[in-house]
Write a protein that holds these residues in place. Structure first.
Motif, PDB file in Angstrom:
ATOM      1  N   PHE A  60      12.041 -17.578  88.786  1.00  0.00           N
ATOM      2  CA  PHE A  60      12.733 -16.944  87.951  1.00  0.00           C
ATOM      3  C   PHE A  60      13.975 -16.813  88.616  1.00  0.00           C
ATOM      4  O   PHE A  60      13.983 -16.206  89.642  1.00  0.00           O
ATOM      5  CB  PHE A  60      12.332 -15.830  86.926  1.00  0.00           C
ATOM      6  CG  PHE A  60      11.287 -15.880  86.046  1.00  0.00           C
ATOM      7  CD1 PHE A  60      11.240 -16.254  84.769  1.00  0.00           C
ATOM      8  CD2 PHE A  60       9.904 -15.708  86.598  1.00  0.00           C
ATOM      9  CE1 PHE A  60      10.472 -16.554  83.977  1.00  0.00           C
ATOM     10  CE2 PHE A  60       8.667 -16.115  85.569  1.00  0.00           C
ATOM     11  CZ  PHE A  60       9.042 -16.312  84.307  1.00  0.00           C
ATOM     12  N   LEU A  61      15.204 -17.023  87.988  1.00  0.00           N
ATOM     13  CA  LEU A  61      16.512 -16.993  88.716  1.00  0.00           C
ATOM     14  C   LEU A  61      17.204 -15.893  87.794  1.00  0.00           C
ATOM     15  O   LEU A  61      17.557 -16.342  86.713  1.00  0.00           O
ATOM     16  CB  LEU A  61      16.970 -18.338  88.728  1.00  0.00           C
ATOM     17  CG  LEU A  61      16.285 -19.409  89.418  1.00  0.00           C
ATOM     18  CD1 LEU A  61      17.149 -20.547  89.650  1.00  0.00           C
ATOM     19  CD2 LEU A  61      16.110 -18.935  91.157  1.00  0.00           C
ATOM     20  N   VAL A  62      17.597 -14.621  88.357  1.00  0.00           N
ATOM     21  CA  VAL A  62      18.204 -13.848  87.659  1.00  0.00           C
ATOM     22  C   VAL A  62      19.465 -13.346  88.480  1.00  0.00           C
ATOM     23  O   VAL A  62      19.503 -12.964  89.620  1.00  0.00           O
ATOM     24  CB  VAL A  62      17.499 -12.447  87.666  1.00  0.00           C
ATOM     25  CG1 VAL A  62      18.153 -11.273  86.966  1.00  0.00           C
ATOM     26  CG2 VAL A  62      15.987 -12.736  87.039  1.00  0.00           C
ATOM     27  N   ALA A  63      20.532 -13.685  87.706  1.00  0.00           N
ATOM     28  CA  ALA A  63      21.744 -13.535  88.323  1.00  0.00           C
ATOM     29  C   ALA A  63      22.562 -12.183  87.739  1.00  0.00           C
ATOM     30  O   ALA A  63      22.460 -12.005  86.686  1.00  0.00           O
ATOM     31  CB  ALA A  63      22.896 -14.548  88.018  1.00  0.00           C
ATOM     32  N   SER A  64      22.645 -11.113  88.511  1.00  0.00           N
ATOM     33  CA  SER A  64      23.577  -9.980  88.297  1.00  0.00           C
ATOM     34  C   SER A  64      24.961 -10.024  88.649  1.00  0.00           C
ATOM     35  O   SER A  64      25.295 -11.088  89.381  1.00  0.00           O
ATOM     36  CB  SER A  64      22.731  -8.970  88.867  1.00  0.00           C
ATOM     37  OG  SER A  64      23.178  -8.457  90.082  1.00  0.00           O
ATOM     38  N   GLU A  65      25.757  -9.046  88.436  1.00  0.00           N
ATOM     39  CA  GLU A  65      27.320  -9.095  88.738  1.00  0.00           C
ATOM     40  C   GLU A  65      27.291  -8.726  90.119  1.00  0.00           C
ATOM     41  O   GLU A  65      28.156  -9.218  90.809  1.00  0.00           O
ATOM     42  CB  GLU A  65      27.949  -7.871  87.907  1.00  0.00           C
ATOM     43  CG  GLU A  65      27.926  -8.234  86.542  1.00  0.00           C
ATOM     44  CD  GLU A  65      28.583  -6.749  85.719  1.00  0.00           C
ATOM     45  OE1 GLU A  65      28.723  -5.462  86.162  1.00  0.00           O
ATOM     46  OE2 GLU A  65      29.270  -7.160  84.744  1.00  0.00           O
ATOM     47  N   LYS A  66      26.212  -8.344  90.767  1.00  0.00           N
ATOM     48  CA  LYS A  66      26.211  -7.939  92.174  1.00  0.00           C
ATOM     49  C   LYS A  66      25.675  -9.052  93.206  1.00  0.00           C
ATOM     50  O   LYS A  66      26.376  -9.317  94.233  1.00  0.00           O
ATOM     51  CB  LYS A  66      25.537  -6.694  92.564  1.00  0.00           C
ATOM     52  CG  LYS A  66      26.179  -5.233  91.871  1.00  0.00           C
ATOM     53  CD  LYS A  66      25.301  -4.232  92.113  1.00  0.00           C
ATOM     54  CE  LYS A  66      26.129  -2.822  91.506  1.00  0.00           C
ATOM     55  NZ  LYS A  66      25.421  -1.709  92.046  1.00  0.00           N
ATOM     56  N   GLU A  67      24.635  -9.655  92.673  1.00  0.00           N
ATOM     57  CA  GLU A  67      23.746 -10.431  93.405  1.00  0.00           C
ATOM     58  C   GLU A  67      22.854 -11.481  92.663  1.00  0.00           C
ATOM     59  O   GLU A  67      22.623 -11.106  91.474  1.00  0.00           O
ATOM     60  CB  GLU A  67      22.900  -9.753  94.629  1.00  0.00           C
ATOM     61  CG  GLU A  67      22.570 -10.403  95.590  1.00  0.00           C
ATOM     62  CD  GLU A  67      22.114  -9.636  96.747  1.00  0.00           C
ATOM     63  OE1 GLU A  67      21.394  -9.999  97.804  1.00  0.00           O
ATOM     64  OE2 GLU A  67      22.171  -8.162  96.675  1.00  0.00           O
ATOM     65  N   ASN A  68      22.036 -12.395  93.306  1.00  0.00           N
ATOM     66  CA  ASN A  68      21.391 -13.056  92.524  1.00  0.00           C
ATOM     67  C   ASN A  68      20.187 -12.910  93.164  1.00  0.00           C
ATOM     68  O   ASN A  68      20.042 -12.805  94.405  1.00  0.00           O
ATOM     69  CB  ASN A  68      21.838 -14.797  92.735  1.00  0.00           C
ATOM     70  CG  ASN A  68      23.005 -14.934  92.076  1.00  0.00           C
ATOM     71  OD1 ASN A  68      23.503 -14.326  90.960  1.00  0.00           O
ATOM     72  ND2 ASN A  68      23.697 -15.866  92.560  1.00  0.00           N
ATOM     73  N   TYR A  69      18.891 -13.373  92.454  1.00  0.00           N
ATOM     74  CA  TYR A  69      17.723 -12.741  92.688  1.00  0.00           C
ATOM     75  C   TYR A  69      16.816 -13.860  92.218  1.00  0.00           C
ATOM     76  O   TYR A  69      16.859 -14.509  91.395  1.00  0.00           O
ATOM     77  CB  TYR A  69      17.066 -11.691  92.321  1.00  0.00           C
ATOM     78  CG  TYR A  69      17.984 -10.394  92.743  1.00  0.00           C
ATOM     79  CD1 TYR A  69      17.833  -9.676  94.048  1.00  0.00           C
ATOM     80  CD2 TYR A  69      19.087  -9.919  91.711  1.00  0.00           C
ATOM     81  CE1 TYR A  69      18.878  -8.785  94.198  1.00  0.00           C
ATOM     82  CE2 TYR A  69      19.803  -8.897  92.167  1.00  0.00           C
ATOM     83  CZ  TYR A  69      19.964  -8.115  93.278  1.00  0.00           C
ATOM     84  OH  TYR A  69      20.419  -7.205  93.648  1.00  0.00           O
ATOM     85  N   ALA A  70      15.442 -13.982  92.629  1.00  0.00           N
ATOM     86  CA  ALA A  70      14.624 -14.832  92.318  1.00  0.00           C
ATOM     87  C   ALA A  70      13.289 -14.116  92.549  1.00  0.00           C
ATOM     88  O   ALA A  70      12.899 -13.280  93.308  1.00  0.00           O
ATOM     89  CB  ALA A  70      14.310 -16.256  93.168  1.00  0.00           C
ATOM     90  N   SER A  71      12.283 -14.534  91.778  1.00  0.00           N
ATOM     91  CA  SER A  71      10.556 -13.836  91.515  1.00  0.00           C
ATOM     92  C   SER A  71       9.874 -14.819  91.010  1.00  0.00           C
ATOM     93  O   SER A  71       9.983 -15.641  90.343  1.00  0.00           O
ATOM     94  CB  SER A  71      10.983 -12.791  90.874  1.00  0.00           C
ATOM     95  OG  SER A  71      11.122 -13.063  89.262  1.00  0.00           O
ATOM     96  N   ASP A  72       8.504 -14.411  91.204  1.00  0.00           N
ATOM     97  CA  ASP A  72       7.494 -15.247  90.927  1.00  0.00           C
ATOM     98  C   ASP A  72       7.333 -14.727  89.200  1.00  0.00           C
ATOM     99  O   ASP A  72       7.041 -15.442  88.386  1.00  0.00           O
ATOM    100  CB  ASP A  72       6.280 -14.962  91.792  1.00  0.00           C
ATOM    101  CG  ASP A  72       6.343 -15.288  93.008  1.00  0.00           C
ATOM    102  OD1 ASP A  72       6.966 -16.422  93.130  1.00  0.00           O
ATOM    103  OD2 ASP A  72       5.933 -14.412  93.930  1.00  0.00           O
TER     104      ASP A  72
END
Length: 403
Positions: free
Chosen positions: A140-152
């Motif tokens: 899962f790729l989650v983009a926020s205003e501050k940073e981008n993240y990935a998770s299972d």
């Protein structure tokens, strides 16, 4: 891009509980919260006193497209499990009406408890994080205003759109629809009724501030629904609020009537007959004032019972059919609200992610592996009195065992 085992969107009751349980299992957990602090709705719950659960919570206390869906979670994480958590932090509680449990140290203490548990479980909390996009590839790729993240795994714990001034939206349904997951549109629940100007001016405004114990139900197509609630109502300058009104609002549909029994668990007809003997010269409004607030008794005689031509009658002048008519009107008083106050003041929202799309054991979606919805985001809506908190704790606890 930072990678976590689990990303949870929403730092309310459900999001925090899920994070705690996942963290306990050694999972790396990130909570993204768009507000500047966690647990904002917890802080205002119960007027700041936090009605954190109900000791009598069971499936009958919930509305859902599938009334059996909530049973699994509720059986695995009970009100007493949360009580034990509370007590492990040195907090105490008090039982109020109908099994409602309140934290003696108020809402702030409950939020602090959850924050401390997150710290202990190694959870990372990122407030003021507005989500821009969510995509699914290998991760899962989650983009926020501050940073981008990935998770299972990705958990949506953003609740419903009730009380939008707190920042509430239908974000959960937007995410579900992105992944072609069926949803039920949100609608306000546990919300006060409003009435037309004519009805308000006729008598309701004059009753503003009066509270009285009733049994309230809803009438649809002339048929009274089986569900009713015996609690207080409160007349306001806009309509009718109070616990009984909020409860039945979850079952009421626009165009339906509400039915109010002003004398629940009381033989009104027999009592009226007794008053004919004991107070034969008294007017009906005087007699009703023995059991009802004075202004309410007067308005009922002026506007509800007016067809009985009672204005100048003393108790001894009423015949039995008239007393029976009075009894019927006061125990089946019908009013037709023009609507409700809507999401602005609704305590929760009906609707959410269709339970057919989720595993009742894990809260994972059947279509998208690793995607979970918990709490109010799911089509499970509780009665007033701590039941919605218990669903948040229980559903999130269950998901936390699997994410």
């Amino acid at each position: 891009m930072k990678k976590f085992n689990v990303i949870i969107i929403g730092a309310g009751a459900a999001g925090l509980m899920c994070a705690i349980e996942a963290g306990k299992r050694g999972r790396s957990v990130l909570i993204l919260e768009k507000a500047d602090k966690i647990g904002k709705k917890i802080l205002i719950s119960g007027g700041g006193r936090c009605n954190f659960t109900n000791m009598y919570t069971d499936a009958d206390n919930f509305l859902s497209g599938n009334p059996h869906f909530c049973k699994s979670a509720l059986s695995r994480y009970t009100p007493w499990d949360f009580v034990a958590l509370l007590e492990s932090h040195g907090l105490s509680w008090t039982e109020k009406t109908l099994g409602q449990l309140f934290c003696d140290q108020k809402s702030k203490a409950v939020v602090q408890l959850l924050h401390d548990e997150c710290d202990k479980a190694g959870v990372t909390i990122q407030p003021s994080s507005e989500i821009i996009s969510i995509k699914k590839g290998e991760d899962f790729l989650v983009a926020s205003e501050k940073e981008n993240y990935a998770s299972d795994s990705l958990v949506i714990a953003t609740g419903g759109p009730s009380i939008p001034k707190m920042g509430a939206t239908d974000f959960a349904l937007q995410v579900a629809e992105t992944f072609d997951i069926n949803t039920i549109p949100f609608s306000p629940a546990l919300v006060p009724f409003v009435f037309t100007i004519e009805t308000l001016d006729a008598f309701i405004k004059d009753l503003s501030g009066i509270s009285t114990y009733v049994e309230m139900g809803a009438v649809s197509g002339g048929v009274t629904l089986n569900q009713s609630f015996k609690e207080s109502i409160l007349f306001t300058h806009r309509g009718i609020s109070g616990p009984a009104a909020l409860q039945i609002s979850s079952y009421w549909k626009l165009g339906d009537e509400i039915s109010i029994n002003l004398f629940p668990d009381f033989d009104l007809l027999e009592w009226l007959k007794e008053q004919q003997t004991e107070h034969p010269q008294a007017e009906l409004k005087t007699i009703l004032n023995y059991k009802l607030p004075k202004r309410l008794a007067q308005k009922l005689c002026e506007h509800v019972l007016i067809n009985d031509d009672i204005s100048n009658k003393t108790m001894r002048q009423f015949n039995l059919p008239e007393l029976e008519s009075i009894e019927q009107q006061l125990t089946q008083w019908k009013l037709r609200p023009s609507g409700t106050e809507g999401m602005r003041t609704a305590e929760v929202a009906l609707g959410g992610v269709d339970t057919d799309e989720l595993s009742s054991k894990t809260l994972e979606t059947k279509k998208v592996k690793g995607l979970y919805f918990v709490g109010e985001a799911v089509d499970v809506t509780g009665h007033l009195g701590g039941h919605n908190f218990q669903w948040a704790w229980a559903s999130a606890w269950c998901a936390g065992q699997f994410v």
